[in-house]
Design a protein around this motif. Sequence first.
Motif, short mmCIF file in Angstrom:
data_model
loop_
_atom_site.label_atom_id
_atom_site.label_comp_id
_atom_site.label_asym_id
_atom_site.label_seq_id
_atom_site.Cartn_x
_atom_site.Cartn_y
_atom_site.Cartn_z
N ALA A 190 56.03 39.56 41.96
CA ALA A 190 54.89 40.38 41.55
C ALA A 190 54.39 41.22 42.70
O ALA A 190 54.62 40.91 43.88
CB ALA A 190 53.76 39.49 41.03
N VAL A 193 55.03 42.74 37.37
CA VAL A 193 55.77 41.49 37.46
C VAL A 193 57.20 41.74 37.00
O VAL A 193 57.43 42.47 36.01
CB VAL A 193 55.12 40.38 36.60
CG1 VAL A 193 56.00 39.13 36.56
CG2 VAL A 193 53.74 40.04 37.13
N THR A 222 53.79 36.52 34.43
CA THR A 222 52.56 37.31 34.34
C THR A 222 51.38 36.40 34.03
O THR A 222 50.29 36.55 34.62
CB THR A 222 52.70 38.41 33.29
OG1 THR A 222 53.85 39.23 33.59
CG2 THR A 222 51.48 39.31 33.26
N LEU A 249 50.56 34.39 37.19
CA LEU A 249 49.82 35.19 38.16
C LEU A 249 48.33 35.19 37.82
O LEU A 249 47.48 34.98 38.70
CB LEU A 249 50.36 36.62 38.17
CG LEU A 249 49.67 37.60 39.12
CD1 LEU A 249 49.98 37.26 40.58
CD2 LEU A 249 50.10 39.04 38.80
#
Length: 243
Positions: free
Chosen positions: A155, A165, A177, A180
């Motif tokens: 990322a 990402v 994603t 994150l």
Amino acid sequence: MTPAPFPTADIAERDRAVRVAARTLARAGLAHAYGHCSVRLDAKHFLVCAARPMGLIGVGEAGTVVPVDGPLPDGVLGEVRLHQAIYRSRSEIGAVARTMPPRTMSLSTLRRTPRALHGPGTYFAPGVPLWDDPQLVRTDAQAEAVIAAMGTNAAVVMRGNGAVVAADTLEAMVALTWYLEDAARVDLDVLALEATYPAAVLDIDACRARATRSGRIIERMWEYLSAGDPERHDASASPAVRA
């Protein structure tokens, strides 16, 4: 959909998978009016979702085949240049998303990216790079610079402007994603208490040990996030879509 030298059935399946991924990202609150995702077709082409809010992409609504090198086709959003730059520089990448995860966005305005404080954060060790510029990416030079800053990480966070990402599969890209954003959630919670209770940040060895894919880690997150999508194949019968 733009014509391309690939079997029609293969493109149709990739297109379906991209639509599922796009709607899944939106349902998870990782994108709103803005954002896009794509899957690699081969070394020279990828397929990006329709240029509209991902959560509103309809069943059967076609995406567009985009060259890895060259101008973007008509109707493709300008920041799809970021996808081009990743596919061009990283042969192992099979899927990319440009999203607007809200907590990741908030943390980025402090010029911070999520630390490895719990399991999901370990997948970005040794740390998520920050692109310290809030401007939209509308030129090839900007896109190349952002992706150069990303390096080999999964990322890159763009200050006040969301994240990009990349992963080997669409399923892994969606899961990462979400990871994150969950790492950002935990980091923001910890920041409120850190002056009194220092955070226990996982070191690189702990991150490498924890960032596993065994035990259907990615598959279970994909099943959870994409549940209920009208075009999702039954998980037991649908393998990961790889480039």
